[in-house]
Design a protein around this motif. Sequence first.
Motif, mmCIF file in Angstrom:
data_model
loop_
_atom_site.group_PDB
_atom_site.id
_atom_site.type_symbol
_atom_site.label_atom_id
_atom_site.label_comp_id
_atom_site.label_asym_id
_atom_site.label_seq_id
_atom_site.Cartn_x
_atom_site.Cartn_y
_atom_site.Cartn_z
ATOM 1 N N GLY A 225 0.795 -1.167 -0.095
ATOM 2 C CA GLY A 225 -0.101 -0.152 -0.033
ATOM 3 C C GLY A 225 0.833 1.356 -0.112
ATOM 4 N N SER A 226 1.957 1.178 0.359
ATOM 5 C CA SER A 226 2.679 2.388 0.589
ATOM 6 C C SER A 226 3.216 3.000 -0.916
ATOM 7 C CB SER A 226 4.068 2.265 1.447
ATOM 8 O OG SER A 226 4.787 1.164 0.615
ATOM 9 N N ARG A 227 3.509 2.177 -1.750
ATOM 10 C CA ARG A 227 3.776 2.525 -3.306
ATOM 11 C C ARG A 227 2.709 3.320 -3.813
ATOM 12 N NH1 ARG A 227 8.416 3.109 -5.930
ATOM 13 N NH2 ARG A 227 9.121 1.369 -5.038
ATOM 14 N N ASP A 228 1.421 3.217 -3.676
ATOM 15 C CA ASP A 228 0.262 3.975 -4.123
ATOM 16 C C ASP A 228 -0.283 4.835 -3.229
ATOM 17 O OD1 ASP A 228 0.346 2.173 -6.346
ATOM 18 O OD2 ASP A 228 -0.814 0.723 -5.628
ATOM 19 N N PHE A 229 0.406 5.106 -1.919
ATOM 20 C CA PHE A 229 0.074 6.334 -1.331
ATOM 21 C C PHE A 229 0.398 7.534 -1.763
ATOM 22 C CE2 PHE A 229 1.032 9.092 2.401
ATOM 23 C CZ PHE A 229 -0.346 9.049 2.841
ATOM 24 N N ARG A 310 1.566 8.039 7.809
ATOM 25 C CA ARG A 310 0.651 8.577 6.693
ATOM 26 C C ARG A 310 0.057 9.922 6.899
ATOM 27 N NH1 ARG A 310 -2.183 4.360 3.621
ATOM 28 N NH2 ARG A 310 -4.155 5.425 3.862
ATOM 29 N N GLU A 311 -0.092 10.158 8.484
ATOM 30 C CA GLU A 311 -0.700 11.353 8.582
ATOM 31 C C GLU A 311 0.245 12.746 8.802
ATOM 32 O OE1 GLU A 311 -3.970 12.139 8.801
ATOM 33 O OE2 GLU A 311 -4.267 9.848 7.812
ATOM 34 N N ALA A 312 1.467 12.337 9.076
ATOM 35 C CA ALA A 312 2.528 13.373 9.478
ATOM 36 C C ALA A 312 2.859 14.207 7.971
ATOM 37 C CB ALA A 312 3.665 12.818 10.257
ATOM 38 N N ASP A 313 3.560 15.280 8.220
ATOM 39 C CA ASP A 313 4.026 16.065 7.118
ATOM 40 C C ASP A 313 5.499 15.928 6.969
ATOM 41 O OD1 ASP A 313 1.517 17.222 6.397
ATOM 42 O OD2 ASP A 313 1.846 18.314 8.134
ATOM 43 N N VAL A 314 6.308 15.572 8.147
ATOM 44 C CA VAL A 314 7.721 15.389 8.175
ATOM 45 C C VAL A 314 8.228 14.549 9.135
ATOM 46 C CG1 VAL A 314 8.285 17.589 9.322
ATOM 47 C CG2 VAL A 314 9.831 16.792 7.597
ATOM 48 N N PHE A 315 9.241 13.885 9.085
ATOM 49 C CA PHE A 315 9.812 12.979 10.031
ATOM 50 C C PHE A 315 10.964 13.465 10.655
ATOM 51 C CE2 PHE A 315 12.239 8.885 11.577
ATOM 52 C CZ PHE A 315 11.526 8.592 12.403
ATOM 53 N N ALA A 331 9.846 5.946 7.156
ATOM 54 C CA ALA A 331 8.858 7.055 6.830
ATOM 55 C C ALA A 331 9.105 7.022 5.289
ATOM 56 C CB ALA A 331 9.876 7.997 7.746
ATOM 57 N N GLN A 332 10.366 6.922 4.692
ATOM 58 C CA GLN A 332 10.486 7.254 3.425
ATOM 59 C C GLN A 332 9.385 6.382 2.466
ATOM 60 O OE1 GLN A 332 13.660 9.014 1.519
ATOM 61 N NE2 GLN A 332 12.270 10.234 3.006
ATOM 62 N N ALA A 333 9.130 5.184 2.984
ATOM 63 C CA ALA A 333 8.482 4.296 2.254
ATOM 64 C C ALA A 333 7.089 4.872 1.963
ATOM 65 C CB ALA A 333 8.186 2.808 3.067
ATOM 66 N N TRP A 334 6.522 5.620 2.970
ATOM 67 C CA TRP A 334 5.381 6.309 2.965
ATOM 68 C C TRP A 334 5.489 7.788 2.680
ATOM 69 C CZ3 TRP A 334 1.074 3.621 3.121
ATOM 70 C CH2 TRP A 334 1.077 2.425 3.761
ATOM 71 N N LYS A 335 6.463 7.819 1.775
ATOM 72 C CA LYS A 335 6.868 9.251 1.271
ATOM 73 C C LYS A 335 6.731 10.412 1.959
ATOM 74 C CE LYS A 335 4.393 7.683 -3.140
ATOM 75 N NZ LYS A 335 3.952 6.385 -3.015
ATOM 76 N N LEU A 336 7.367 10.250 3.223
ATOM 77 C CA LEU A 336 7.457 11.220 4.201
ATOM 78 C C LEU A 336 8.874 11.892 4.154
ATOM 79 C CD1 LEU A 336 6.133 12.677 6.523
ATOM 80 C CD2 LEU A 336 6.950 10.489 8.207
ATOM 81 N N PRO A 337 9.136 12.965 3.867
ATOM 82 C CA PRO A 337 10.304 13.608 4.043
ATOM 83 C C PRO A 337 10.862 13.212 5.595
ATOM 84 C CG PRO A 337 8.736 15.235 2.919
ATOM 85 C CD PRO A 337 7.979 13.825 3.668
ATOM 86 N N VAL A 338 12.353 13.320 5.571
ATOM 87 C CA VAL A 338 13.001 13.189 6.785
ATOM 88 C C VAL A 338 14.075 14.105 6.910
ATOM 89 C CG1 VAL A 338 14.694 11.735 8.004
ATOM 90 C CG2 VAL A 338 12.850 10.610 6.728
ATOM 91 N N ILE A 339 13.751 14.712 8.225
ATOM 92 C CA ILE A 339 15.045 15.661 8.581
ATOM 93 C C ILE A 339 15.861 14.850 9.747
ATOM 94 C CG2 ILE A 339 15.629 17.771 10.321
ATOM 95 C CD1 ILE A 339 12.827 18.601 9.275
ATOM 96 N N ALA A 340 17.078 14.515 9.387
ATOM 97 C CA ALA A 340 18.093 13.567 10.133
ATOM 98 C C ALA A 340 19.424 14.374 10.626
ATOM 99 C CB ALA A 340 17.970 12.318 9.525
ATOM 100 N N SER A 341 19.946 13.860 11.766
ATOM 101 C CA SER A 341 21.308 14.223 11.943
ATOM 102 C C SER A 341 22.306 13.475 11.053
ATOM 103 C CB SER A 341 21.567 14.030 13.562
ATOM 104 O OG SER A 341 21.886 12.492 13.543
#
Length: 404
Positions: A225-229, A310-315, A331-341
């Motif tokens: 389901g993540s690919r088509d999200f 799914r509901e967040a805007d950024v991880f 997070a990336q699998a659900w197309k969620l951008p990541v802010i990381a150290s």
Amino acid sequence: MTGKRNWIACQLGAREHYAIPRALESEGRLRRLLTEAWVPPGSLWGNLRRSLRERHHSEIPAERVRSCTGRAVGFEMRLKARGHGGWEEILARNDWFQRQALGWLEKELPEAEAVDERPTLFSFSYTAREPFRWAKKRGWRTILGQIDGGLGEALHMKEICRKYSESSSAPSSAPVSYWEQWQEEWELADMIVVNSEWSRKLLAGEGVPKEKMTVVPLAYRSPEGSRDFVRAYPQKFTAWRPLRVLFLGQVTVRKGVLELLEAARRLEGLPVEFWMVGPVLLPVPEVLKGLRNVRWRGAVPRGQTVEFYREADVFLFPTHSDGFGLTQLEAQAWKLPVIASLHCGRVVASGQNGLLLPEVSGRAIEEAIRMCLEDPARLAAWSCKADDLSEYGLERLTKRLKDF
């Protein structure tokens, strides 16, 4: 295509969903998986102990596995009855598992050496010393899966925690013998697999030879389901539709939570809210505990984490030190951008699928969040490039193992 079944994988727990033995089995190279618990669907143990239900993988045939689930359950019950905890519990479990592994290895010896004069023994760190001693006496090849930055990471975190003496104690009071055993593990290893350049740097700082180490990222398979999200962002974040920043993991100093909360304090009054999902394992300072823009969700079952992704805007992953950081891939699998150290596996290409923090600080996190607040279109662009995880597929891991 299959090869000799000349690898034995020694693994306490279900780390990485058994990715290494799965990759070996896919190439016909796995002779045996040695693990303390194996609980196929419908097993009595799975009905009796919910925590054991994920101790199995359909891609590894039962005939490839040696386990002792009943003995493992009994051992854990004895630990609990004796009141063992902390490092005493960790050391007792590690020692117990290595004794089980030695018994299995003795039984495997004749057939393993009949297939290959020099079989390969793979084991994760902190439970490898005794199996490696046994294997080296017989001329076997040994490969260590180093799960973290070892002593270098412990020392790094000790320095970090000194800044927060009121919120945490030093993270590692491991006895000297623990690190002595670990040193012997990497000395006995012919090769060492690490999951990130960050871990490799920490290990090299403690004397681990760079030429022994190979960086192999964690393997991950995107959920159905993540690919088509389809992820959507508003044209502007408002009080009615704030920027939703997700933190998912243990709420500890190690994970950069105090710096995160400091950033949240700086951003109070702006249309942004922070979702804190995971067990709280540190005393949160009073000045940060009541922040109105922080939502404390607590620990949730693993199956429920998807709805947060799914509901967040950024991880947000501002860790002070992680061997890799699998939640970045989730997070990336659900197309969620990541802010990381910079102190973990390098999943983020800064400015393409997220943002890298120049440092773990409240100010750096604040600036990154402000950037997202001011330009939702930037988040949308990052999201479009966030789901290509081919670099982390099991097929890529299998290919890397071929090179060993």
